[in-house]
Design an enzyme around this catalytic site. Structure first.
Site, PDB file in Angstrom:
ATOM      1  N   LYS A 125     -57.694   9.765  10.682  1.00 39.88           N
ATOM      2  CA  LYS A 125     -56.568  10.116   9.828  1.00 39.88           C
ATOM      3  C   LYS A 125     -56.223   8.859   9.041  1.00 39.88           C
ATOM      4  CE  LYS A 125     -51.702  11.269   9.730  1.00 39.88           C
ATOM      5  NZ  LYS A 125     -50.442  11.315  10.494  1.00 39.88           N
ATOM      6  N   GLY A 144     -41.034  11.401   9.906  1.00 37.58           N
ATOM      7  CA  GLY A 144     -39.904  11.213  10.805  1.00 37.58           C
ATOM      8  C   GLY A 144     -38.567  11.698  10.302  1.00 37.58           C
ATOM      9  N   ALA A 161     -46.271  15.537   8.512  1.00 38.91           N
ATOM     10  CA  ALA A 161     -45.075  14.694   8.331  1.00 38.91           C
ATOM     11  C   ALA A 161     -43.878  15.490   7.813  1.00 38.91           C
ATOM     12  CB  ALA A 161     -45.346  13.517   7.407  1.00 38.91           C
ATOM     13  N   GLY A 162     -42.719  15.174   8.400  1.00 36.34           N
ATOM     14  CA  GLY A 162     -41.463  15.746   7.954  1.00 36.34           C
ATOM     15  C   GLY A 162     -41.078  17.056   8.609  1.00 36.34           C
ATOM     16  N   ASN A 191     -45.215  15.151  15.198  1.00 38.02           N
ATOM     17  CA  ASN A 191     -45.053  14.262  16.336  1.00 38.02           C
ATOM     18  C   ASN A 191     -43.573  14.112  16.696  1.00 38.02           C
ATOM     19  OD1 ASN A 191     -46.336  10.906  17.168  1.00 38.02           O
ATOM     20  ND2 ASN A 191     -45.067  12.273  18.331  1.00 38.02           N
TER      21      ASN A 191
END
Length: 259
Positions: A96, A157, A184-185, A206
């Site tokens: 990644k 995040g 992401a997000g 995550n």
């Protein structure tokens, strides 16, 4: 079942391994998510470092596909070097690719990302570039040889979900043969379901799981959210309307008139 590069998978949820309260919680959450691909940062943990042995052992116990990332890299050289080390240590050509251009919102550097992608593709890597939802950048990455793109939903995040649905829909429409993974997000299972309803192939997250009050239950929630969104896409959602329409037909329905 679906195809991710050279692997056949059941789950369309990819999950990260950072930020959990403990290695045990991480392991339990990944299991609950049903994910078959987990991302990890070489800079944070290394199987060759004694301090990360518990973390590494728990990942090995999961028998899961590893997707090393180049998190924290701000230059092409750093990203390429990190990818090479990851291939050596983890025995995978998957990476990644992250080349960060801004420390405030962790937005990828599009110029460095494209340069690093070209270099790693030339070295035989399967590159999963973390990018913005910019169509031109994504097209250039595909032209360079990327078969998989990971556009953000919003900055890493933030948990803000899909801040530019128009751009994401455009990517899906213009790159129909490319594997697109929203990365992401994502903050809630409904965000993940929405991405899947738009026809994206998978979701990677995550923080939304790792920082939840109960990471294991939240991982399970995301598992169902991603599955529901994919089913909705395959089923075909009804078109939106400007006017109301009765769900119960009135033609042929008996009615009574009082005089």
């Amino acid at each position: 079942m679906w195809q991710l590069a050279d692997r056949t998978l059941d789950s369309r949820l990819l999950i990260g391994s950072a930020l959990y309260p403990s290695p045990q919680v991480m392991q339990d959450a990944i299991r609950a998510s049903g994910a078959q691909v987990v991302t990890l940062s070489l800079r944070r943990q290394s199987p060759g470092a004694g301090g990360g042995s518990d973390f590494w052992n728990r990942l090995q116990e999961l028998d899961i596909n590893l997707l090393p990332n180049t998190a924290g890299c701000h230059s092409v050289k750093a990203a390429v070097t990190t990818a090479q080390m990851a291939r050596e240590l983890f025995g995978t050509r998957w990476v990644k690719l992250e080349v960060i251009g801004d420390d405030y919102n962790l937005q990828p550097d599009p110029f460095g990302l494209l340069e690093a992608a070209r270099e790693l593709l030339g070295q035989g890597f399967e590159v999963f570039p973390y990018c913005t939802d910019d169509l031109v950048l994504c097209e250039r990455l595909v032209e360079a040889g990327c078969r998989i793109l990971m556009p953000w939903g919003s900055p890493i995040g933030t948990g803000r979900g899909l801040i530019n649905p128009y751009a994401l829909r455009t990517l899906r429409a213009r790159l129909p043969d490319i594997t697109l993974i929203v990365d992401a997000g994502i903050g809630t299972p409904s965000h993940a379901a929405r991405a899947m309803e738009m026809g994206f192939d998978a979701v990677l997250l995550n923080t939304a799981v790792a920082r939840a009050e109960d990471p294991v239950r939240m991982a399970e929630a995301f598992r169902h959210g991603v599955a529901a969104g994919r089913l909705a896409w395959e089923a075909g959602a009804m078109a939106e309307r400007d006017s109301a329409a009765p769900s119960t037909p009135v033609v042929g329905t008996p009615f009574w008139h009082q005089s």
